[in-house]
Design a protein around this motif. Structure first.
Motif, mmCIF file in Angstrom:
data_model
loop_
_atom_site.group_PDB
_atom_site.id
_atom_site.type_symbol
_atom_site.label_atom_id
_atom_site.label_comp_id
_atom_site.label_asym_id
_atom_site.label_seq_id
_atom_site.Cartn_x
_atom_site.Cartn_y
_atom_site.Cartn_z
ATOM 1 N N HIS A 44 47.886 24.026 13.400
ATOM 2 C CA HIS A 44 47.596 24.488 14.766
ATOM 3 C C HIS A 44 48.747 25.735 15.283
ATOM 4 C CE1 HIS A 44 46.306 24.439 18.857
ATOM 5 N NE2 HIS A 44 47.194 23.794 19.269
ATOM 6 N N LEU A 45 49.979 25.340 14.947
ATOM 7 C CA LEU A 45 51.043 26.315 15.482
ATOM 8 C C LEU A 45 50.780 27.682 14.490
ATOM 9 C CD1 LEU A 45 54.162 23.930 15.365
ATOM 10 C CD2 LEU A 45 52.972 25.071 17.131
ATOM 11 N N ILE A 46 50.513 27.606 13.545
ATOM 12 C CA ILE A 46 50.265 28.925 12.655
ATOM 13 C C ILE A 46 49.209 29.688 13.195
ATOM 14 C CG2 ILE A 46 49.669 29.932 10.424
ATOM 15 C CD1 ILE A 46 50.716 27.453 9.176
ATOM 16 N N THR A 47 48.057 28.957 13.703
ATOM 17 C CA THR A 47 46.991 29.675 14.407
ATOM 18 C C THR A 47 47.260 30.375 15.489
ATOM 19 O OG1 THR A 47 45.591 28.098 13.439
ATOM 20 C CG2 THR A 47 44.725 29.270 15.125
ATOM 21 N N ILE A 48 47.872 29.431 16.455
ATOM 22 C CA ILE A 48 48.475 29.960 17.888
ATOM 23 C C ILE A 48 49.492 31.115 17.464
ATOM 24 C CG2 ILE A 48 49.830 29.777 19.788
ATOM 25 C CD1 ILE A 48 48.996 26.523 19.501
ATOM 26 N N GLY A 49 50.449 31.272 16.690
ATOM 27 C CA GLY A 49 51.307 32.113 16.343
ATOM 28 C C GLY A 49 50.631 33.420 15.615
ATOM 29 N N ALA A 50 49.685 33.317 14.948
ATOM 30 C CA ALA A 50 48.983 34.502 14.054
ATOM 31 C C ALA A 50 48.156 35.277 15.358
ATOM 32 C CB ALA A 50 48.190 33.926 13.238
ATOM 33 N N SER A 51 47.862 34.483 16.421
ATOM 34 C CA SER A 51 46.996 35.359 17.582
ATOM 35 C C SER A 51 47.398 36.664 17.887
ATOM 36 C CB SER A 51 46.688 34.345 18.441
ATOM 37 O OG SER A 51 45.824 33.320 18.271
ATOM 38 N N LEU A 94 42.759 30.017 6.358
ATOM 39 C CA LEU A 94 42.047 29.567 7.246
ATOM 40 C C LEU A 94 42.505 30.040 8.738
ATOM 41 C CD1 LEU A 94 41.690 25.930 6.060
ATOM 42 C CD2 LEU A 94 39.735 27.502 5.809
ATOM 43 N N THR A 95 43.589 30.121 8.946
ATOM 44 C CA THR A 95 44.076 30.459 10.211
ATOM 45 C C THR A 95 43.645 31.884 10.616
ATOM 46 O OG1 THR A 95 46.254 31.476 9.423
ATOM 47 C CG2 THR A 95 46.100 28.890 10.058
ATOM 48 N N LEU A 96 43.526 33.050 9.512
ATOM 49 C CA LEU A 96 43.242 34.234 9.550
ATOM 50 C C LEU A 96 41.419 33.814 10.079
ATOM 51 C CD1 LEU A 96 44.885 36.101 6.815
ATOM 52 C CD2 LEU A 96 45.364 36.032 9.285
ATOM 53 N N ALA A 97 40.987 33.259 9.377
ATOM 54 C CA ALA A 97 39.411 33.125 9.535
ATOM 55 C C ALA A 97 39.279 32.443 11.032
ATOM 56 C CB ALA A 97 38.729 32.095 8.482
ATOM 57 N N PHE A 98 40.160 31.562 11.403
ATOM 58 C CA PHE A 98 39.814 30.991 12.768
ATOM 59 C C PHE A 98 40.070 32.144 13.653
ATOM 60 C CE2 PHE A 98 41.689 26.709 11.231
ATOM 61 C CZ PHE A 98 40.717 26.378 10.677
ATOM 62 N N ASN A 99 41.090 33.038 13.505
ATOM 63 C CA ASN A 99 41.247 34.349 14.530
ATOM 64 C C ASN A 99 40.296 35.413 14.338
ATOM 65 O OD1 ASN A 99 43.732 33.703 16.194
ATOM 66 N ND2 ASN A 99 44.485 33.170 14.194
ATOM 67 N N GLY A 100 39.130 35.097 13.558
ATOM 68 C CA GLY A 100 38.061 36.021 13.386
ATOM 69 C C GLY A 100 38.817 37.549 12.553
ATOM 70 N N VAL A 101 39.834 37.235 11.670
ATOM 71 C CA VAL A 101 40.364 38.645 10.940
ATOM 72 C C VAL A 101 40.011 38.651 9.714
ATOM 73 C CG1 VAL A 101 42.606 39.329 9.978
ATOM 74 C CG2 VAL A 101 42.385 38.322 12.314
ATOM 75 N N ILE A 102 39.557 37.840 8.909
ATOM 76 C CA ILE A 102 38.959 37.547 7.661
ATOM 77 C C ILE A 102 37.591 36.865 7.357
ATOM 78 C CG2 ILE A 102 39.986 35.586 6.811
ATOM 79 C CD1 ILE A 102 40.950 36.943 4.327
ATOM 80 N N LEU A 116 25.516 28.139 2.569
ATOM 81 C CA LEU A 116 25.861 26.851 2.827
ATOM 82 C C LEU A 116 26.540 26.879 4.299
ATOM 83 C CD1 LEU A 116 27.853 26.031 -0.294
ATOM 84 C CD2 LEU A 116 25.492 25.115 0.549
ATOM 85 N N THR A 117 27.008 28.115 4.859
ATOM 86 C CA THR A 117 27.782 28.042 6.307
ATOM 87 C C THR A 117 27.917 29.493 6.687
ATOM 88 O OG1 THR A 117 29.485 27.131 7.583
ATOM 89 C CG2 THR A 117 29.888 27.930 5.332
ATOM 90 N N ASP A 118 27.725 29.298 8.251
ATOM 91 C CA ASP A 118 28.111 30.759 8.633
ATOM 92 C C ASP A 118 29.442 30.801 9.210
ATOM 93 O OD1 ASP A 118 25.378 31.719 8.695
ATOM 94 O OD2 ASP A 118 24.893 30.543 10.429
ATOM 95 N N ASP A 119 30.190 29.784 9.021
ATOM 96 C CA ASP A 119 31.596 29.620 9.813
ATOM 97 C C ASP A 119 32.508 30.241 8.375
ATOM 98 O OD1 ASP A 119 33.892 29.107 10.744
ATOM 99 O OD2 ASP A 119 33.688 26.958 11.144
ATOM 100 N N PRO A 120 33.251 31.315 8.489
ATOM 101 C CA PRO A 120 34.056 31.976 7.675
ATOM 102 C C PRO A 120 35.141 30.822 7.125
ATOM 103 C CG PRO A 120 33.950 33.365 9.477
ATOM 104 C CD PRO A 120 33.230 32.237 10.011
ATOM 105 N N ALA A 121 35.794 29.959 8.050
ATOM 106 C CA ALA A 121 36.669 28.799 7.686
ATOM 107 C C ALA A 121 35.886 28.024 6.583
ATOM 108 C CB ALA A 121 37.270 28.160 8.705
ATOM 109 N N ARG A 122 34.759 27.461 7.095
ATOM 110 C CA ARG A 122 34.159 26.471 6.370
ATOM 111 C C ARG A 122 33.591 26.998 4.932
ATOM 112 N NH1 ARG A 122 34.794 22.173 6.037
ATOM 113 N NH2 ARG A 122 32.680 21.765 5.293
#
Length: 561
Positions: free
Chosen positions: A172-179, A223-231, A294-300
């Motif tokens: 969670h901290l990585i995701t926030i910091g990467a934003s 995964l954090t990059l995928a959560f932020n829509g970067v990858i 299998l999924t539309d979610d990049p992280a999944r």
């Protein structure tokens, strides 16, 4: 007019500097947030593995006791243990330790490696579910469970849950910091470069995995990059390949100080993953299409790609596991064996995994016990037949027992420096006692009883038939007691331990009776009994001392050390 124009310009410069400084400050904070998150994530992963190792004692025993030549059973064992520990690295290091100790053949290890790769993908699948908000709840529940319960197993479960909370909090901290960082111009350029050069993307991920010593950490960052829509999924494939290949580096680090059998395990894992990586890179479009299906979610999708890698490796190699093992053995042959006596099962690489290290030590102690038992059996042969050559061999075996006992003590002392659970600390104490008592028994045989044999060889004295018959019978009782003790060490059987203690009491009482019989023969004036009186009584005393040392093994098994 000039003054009027000057001040707005000056104020605009100050405003620009303030905004720039604030932006730089935010970027610095974001970087520290990412690095702090990575540190917390890595610490959480290590604690998860440690807690699950303590909890999954049954799974660890399975891998030791249930190995067969069946590749499918080996695969199931690898899958089960990796699911239990959530770390393929921990499983591989166990296999290296087993192989170094001679407990595991390479052909049996191949299918376990493949199963472990699939089992360890569960953590990445969990991370992809975006359940970071549950981290505080995991920390709270895990802490409460560990604080209020008295059961060690429940405590381990609480620690595991708490550690998973640290993992999710770190992510969670990585995701926030990467934003804020992903909005910088550097990121789009870097992603575009790696998209155009998948080989460099894989190499970068492999190096990052080696640096972090965790493929889960590398994939967590992905995964954090995928959560932020970067990858997206299509860009992630080479990174997933690189992370899986880079994780083999930990196995090679784990082979330091071991032997060729452990090195073969590391090369087998690298061969399987490197081959799978090349195939996956060549068929990247098809893997991408399957993940999108299998999924539309990049992280999944990234989590699915990671699982696909492990499944592909299994499909490719499990039908040819024996062939792969033979190939690795041919490429990396056994070196010439040196005729130097040394421990066989004590592997320093296993010290990071206490259950494995304790199991290896127990095996070395049984080896020590077998040598002591052979000394016990042969000393009476040497005594009966006046065999000087056999006596010399018995004394040489005492040197071997000393080498093993010193090595076992040093090994367990090193292990005690690790973080051991209460059960592991108790087992370590018991093993130290076993090794020490066996060494004491060897000393009684090689120094005290051997002295009586030497005296008989030099002076040629004889015993009465009745007296020597009593000595041989008494020797058989003590020898049988020692055999029972070795069985009790193997089985950790408390009933056998209590039997040993009771039998020792009987032997002590038997000695008193034999002493009385000998004194009666002295009173009767039997010639041989008079000449050998001191040696006869000393022999009975020495054998009784051995029985007492054996009883200490029984007390140790009962936890009375």
């Amino acid at each position: 007019m000039r003054i009027h124009n000057y001040f707005p310009c000056k104020f605009r410069c100050y405003e620009y500097l303030i905004v720039k400084m604030a932006n730089d400050y935010n970027i610095t904070l974001a970087i520290f947030e990412v690095l702090g998150g990575v540190s917390l994530f890595l610490y959480g992963i290590s604690r998860v593995t440690k807690s699950l190792e303590d909890l999954a004692g049954v799974s660890l025993k399975l891998i030791i006791t249930k190995l067969t030549k069946s590749r499918f059973r080996g695969f199931a064992i690898g899958l089960t243990v990796a699911l239990s520990l959530q770390s393929s690295r921990a499983v591989i290091l166990m296999l290296i330790a087993f192989a170094n100790s001679g407990l595991l053949a390479l052909r049996e290890a191949v299918s376990i490696i493949l199963g472990a790769a699939i089992g360890s993908t569960l953590t990445v699948q969990l991370l992809a579910f975006r359940i970071h908000s549950w981290a505080p709840a995991m920390l709270l529940v895990g802490y409460v469970i560990g604080a209020v319960t008295r059961s060690n197993k429940v405590k381990d479960a609480g620690r595991a849950l708490f550690s998973f909370g640290l993992v999710f909090l770190g992510l969670h901290l990585i995701t926030i910091g990467a934003s804020p960082l992903v909005e910088e111009d550097f990121f789009p350029a870097a992603i575009d470069f790696f998209q155009q050069t998948p080989f460099f993307a894989a190499a970068f991920a492999a190096l990052l995995t080696l640096l972090l010593q965790s493929s889960t950490a590398t994939l967590g960052l992905l995964l954090t990059l995928a959560f932020n829509g970067v990858i997206g999924i299509e860009v992630a494939v080479p990174f997933v390949i690189g992370a899986n290949i880079g994780s083999c580096g930990m196995a090679f680090i784990g082979t330091r100080g071991g032997n060729i059998r452990g090195t073969r395990i590391a090369w087998t894992e690298l061969t399987a993953r490197l081959t799978t990586g090349v195939i996956m890179l060549l068929l990247m479009r098809y893997y991408t299409d399957l993940a999108r299906f299998l999924t539309d979610d990049p992280a999944r999708g990234i989590a699915h790609l990671h699982t696909m890698f492990a499944v592909s490796s299994t499909v490719l190699f499990i039908p040819f596991s024996s062939l792969l093992a033979r190939l690795i053995e041919k490429i990396i042959p056994e070196p010439q064996k040196k005729a130097i006596f040394a421990p066989n099962y004590l592997d320093d690489n296993a010290l990071s995994n206490p259950p494995v290290a304790l199991g290896s030590t127990a095996r070395e102690i049984l080896r020590e016990g077998d040598i002591v038992l052979s000394m016990m059996d042969d000393i009476m042969v040497a005594f009966s037949k006046s065999d000087r050559e056999l006596l010399s061999k018995i004394i040489q075996r005492d040197d071997q027992v000393d080498i093993l006992q010193e090595a076992i003590t040093a090994y367990l002392t090193k292990l005690a420096e690790s973080e051991l659970s209460p059960d592991e600390s108790q087992t370590e104490l018991e093993l130290l006692t076993f090794a020490l008592e066996l060494e004491h028994i060897a000393d009684v045989i090689s120094k005290d009883i051997a002295r009586h044999v030497e005296k008989r060889l030099d002076e040629g004295y004889y015993f009465s038939d009745e007296g020597f018959g009593e000595i041989k019978k008494f020797h058989r009782l003590v020898s049988s007691l020692l055999r029972t003790a070795l069985d009790a060490i193997t089985l950790r059987d408390k009933a056998l331990a209590r039997k040993i203690i009771q039998e020792t009491k009987n032997i002590i009482e038997e000695q008193r009776g034999l002493n009385r019989s000998h004194i009666e023969r002295l009173h009767a004036g039997i010639k041989f009994s008079v000449e050998t009186s001191t040696i006869h009584l000393d022999l009975l005393t020495d054998l009784t001392r051995i029985a007492v040392h054996v009883s200490h093994i029984g007390y140790a098994i009962l936890g009375k050390v």
